[in-house]
Structure formats: C-alpha cells, structure tokens
Design a protein around this motif. Sequence first.
Motif, PDB file in Angstrom:
ATOM      1  N   GLU A  10      58.604   6.638   9.116  1.00  0.00           N
ATOM      2  CA  GLU A  10      58.087   5.459   9.786  1.00  0.00           C
ATOM      3  C   GLU A  10      56.624   5.761  10.128  1.00  0.00           C
ATOM      4  OE1 GLU A  10      60.292   4.904  13.407  1.00  0.00           O
ATOM      5  OE2 GLU A  10      61.958   3.891  12.290  1.00  0.00           O
ATOM      6  N   GLU A  11      56.351   6.999  10.345  1.00  0.00           N
ATOM      7  CA  GLU A  11      54.767   7.318  10.657  1.00  0.00           C
ATOM      8  C   GLU A  11      53.836   7.193   9.340  1.00  0.00           C
ATOM      9  OE1 GLU A  11      54.826  11.425  12.032  1.00  0.00           O
ATOM     10  OE2 GLU A  11      55.783  10.925  13.886  1.00  0.00           O
ATOM     11  N   SER A  12      54.777   7.489   8.422  1.00  0.00           N
ATOM     12  CA  SER A  12      53.690   7.285   6.985  1.00  0.00           C
ATOM     13  C   SER A  12      53.539   5.723   6.771  1.00  0.00           C
ATOM     14  CB  SER A  12      54.456   8.024   5.808  1.00  0.00           C
ATOM     15  OG  SER A  12      55.406   7.317   5.637  1.00  0.00           O
ATOM     16  N   LEU A  13      54.631   4.951   7.108  1.00  0.00           N
ATOM     17  CA  LEU A  13      54.380   3.436   7.009  1.00  0.00           C
ATOM     18  C   LEU A  13      53.212   2.934   7.877  1.00  0.00           C
ATOM     19  CD1 LEU A  13      55.493   0.806   5.681  1.00  0.00           C
ATOM     20  CD2 LEU A  13      57.006   0.714   7.933  1.00  0.00           C
ATOM     21  N   ASP A  14      53.421   3.642   9.159  1.00  0.00           N
ATOM     22  CA  ASP A  14      52.487   3.332  10.165  1.00  0.00           C
ATOM     23  C   ASP A  14      50.858   3.735   9.644  1.00  0.00           C
ATOM     24  OD1 ASP A  14      51.693   1.932  12.667  1.00  0.00           O
ATOM     25  OD2 ASP A  14      51.697   3.948  13.584  1.00  0.00           O
ATOM     26  N   TYR A  15      50.798   4.690   9.220  1.00  0.00           N
ATOM     27  CA  TYR A  15      49.484   5.050   8.645  1.00  0.00           C
ATOM     28  C   TYR A  15      48.986   4.175   7.785  1.00  0.00           C
ATOM     29  CZ  TYR A  15      45.725   7.980   6.962  1.00  0.00           C
ATOM     30  OH  TYR A  15      44.601   8.315   6.491  1.00  0.00           O
ATOM     31  N   SER A  16      49.858   3.750   6.690  1.00  0.00           N
ATOM     32  CA  SER A  16      49.318   2.952   5.533  1.00  0.00           C
ATOM     33  C   SER A  16      49.013   1.701   6.056  1.00  0.00           C
ATOM     34  CB  SER A  16      50.640   2.933   4.474  1.00  0.00           C
ATOM     35  OG  SER A  16      51.627   2.112   4.926  1.00  0.00           O
ATOM     36  N   VAL A  17      49.818   1.095   7.346  1.00  0.00           N
ATOM     37  CA  VAL A  17      49.323  -0.201   7.622  1.00  0.00           C
ATOM     38  C   VAL A  17      48.013  -0.155   8.414  1.00  0.00           C
ATOM     39  CG1 VAL A  17      49.959  -1.689   9.604  1.00  0.00           C
ATOM     40  CG2 VAL A  17      51.822  -1.192   8.060  1.00  0.00           C
ATOM     41  N   HIS A  18      47.789   1.056   9.024  1.00  0.00           N
ATOM     42  CA  HIS A  18      46.154   1.058   9.619  1.00  0.00           C
ATOM     43  C   HIS A  18      45.228   1.365   8.817  1.00  0.00           C
ATOM     44  CE1 HIS A  18      47.323   1.305  13.882  1.00  0.00           C
ATOM     45  NE2 HIS A  18      48.222   2.334  13.568  1.00  0.00           N
ATOM     46  N   GLU A  19      45.771   1.945   7.390  1.00  0.00           N
ATOM     47  CA  GLU A  19      44.606   2.194   6.405  1.00  0.00           C
ATOM     48  C   GLU A  19      44.413   0.877   5.767  1.00  0.00           C
ATOM     49  OE1 GLU A  19      44.370   4.349   2.264  1.00  0.00           O
ATOM     50  OE2 GLU A  19      45.618   5.407   3.757  1.00  0.00           O
ATOM     51  N   ALA A  20      45.348  -0.027   5.513  1.00  0.00           N
ATOM     52  CA  ALA A  20      45.067  -1.354   5.045  1.00  0.00           C
ATOM     53  C   ALA A  20      44.466  -2.282   6.020  1.00  0.00           C
ATOM     54  CB  ALA A  20      46.651  -1.806   4.664  1.00  0.00           C
ATOM     55  N   TRP A  21      44.661  -2.169   7.143  1.00  0.00           N
ATOM     56  CA  TRP A  21      43.867  -2.898   8.111  1.00  0.00           C
ATOM     57  C   TRP A  21      42.548  -2.592   8.321  1.00  0.00           C
ATOM     58  CZ3 TRP A  21      44.274  -7.097  10.879  1.00  0.00           C
ATOM     59  CH2 TRP A  21      43.430  -7.187  12.069  1.00  0.00           C
ATOM     60  N   ASN A  22      42.241  -1.326   8.173  1.00  0.00           N
ATOM     61  CA  ASN A  22      40.834  -0.701   8.164  1.00  0.00           C
ATOM     62  C   ASN A  22      40.225  -1.266   6.813  1.00  0.00           C
ATOM     63  OD1 ASN A  22      40.850   0.674  10.604  1.00  0.00           O
ATOM     64  ND2 ASN A  22      41.465   2.480   9.417  1.00  0.00           N
ATOM     65  N   GLU A  23      40.672  -1.334   5.806  1.00  0.00           N
ATOM     66  CA  GLU A  23      40.109  -1.933   4.448  1.00  0.00           C
ATOM     67  C   GLU A  23      39.981  -3.490   4.715  1.00  0.00           C
ATOM     68  OE1 GLU A  23      42.213  -0.904   1.241  1.00  0.00           O
ATOM     69  OE2 GLU A  23      42.249   1.275   1.520  1.00  0.00           O
TER      70      GLU A  23
END
Length: 101
Positions: A10-23
């Motif tokens: 869940e933490e890794s999923l949460d991190y990828s969502v934040h990364e996609a949002w930043n991009e």
Amino acid sequence: MAGHGVMASEESLDYSVHEAWNEATNVYLLVILVSFALLMYARKNKRKIMRIFTLPPAAGTPAEPNFYDSLQKVRLRQQLEMYSIARKYDQQSDSVQLSIE
C-alpha cells in the motif's frame, strides 16, 4: 508478517500515485506557462498574426463594392449609351441631308 507485507504494498502504491501526480502537475504547469507566453507574444504581435490569417484582396476587384462607385458606373454607362444613340442619329441626319442635296 502477512499484515506487514500488505502494508508495504500500500505504501509503494501510495508513492507511485504521488509520483504520477507530480509528473501530471509538472506537465500542466508547463502547458500553462507556454500558453501564457504565447498569449503575451500574440498581444505584442497582433498585426503580424492577423496578416497570416487574412487573405489579401484581389488586385483588380475591391473587397466590398462601394454603392456610389457602382451608381457612378451605371450613370456613366447610361451617358455613353445616350452619346452613342445621339451619334447614330447625327450620322443618319447627315446622310439624309446629303441625299437631299
């Protein structure tokens, strides 16, 4: 231990969502900045841009005929017709006078 593994995914999923949002926000910011720059350029060079999109008028014909110009042409045509009729009449009367004499 199984519970800890679920938490890690869940933490890794949460991190990828934040990364996609930043991009995505970086792309949106870039689009906004480019649009603003184009708007400023368009305001400064409005005439240059309008020349690109407008068609040049034809060499012989005006874009919109003026009413008074067309009225003058009609009047001139009428005068020329009357002059030609008068010339024909004068020529006929001259030939009649010559035949009488």
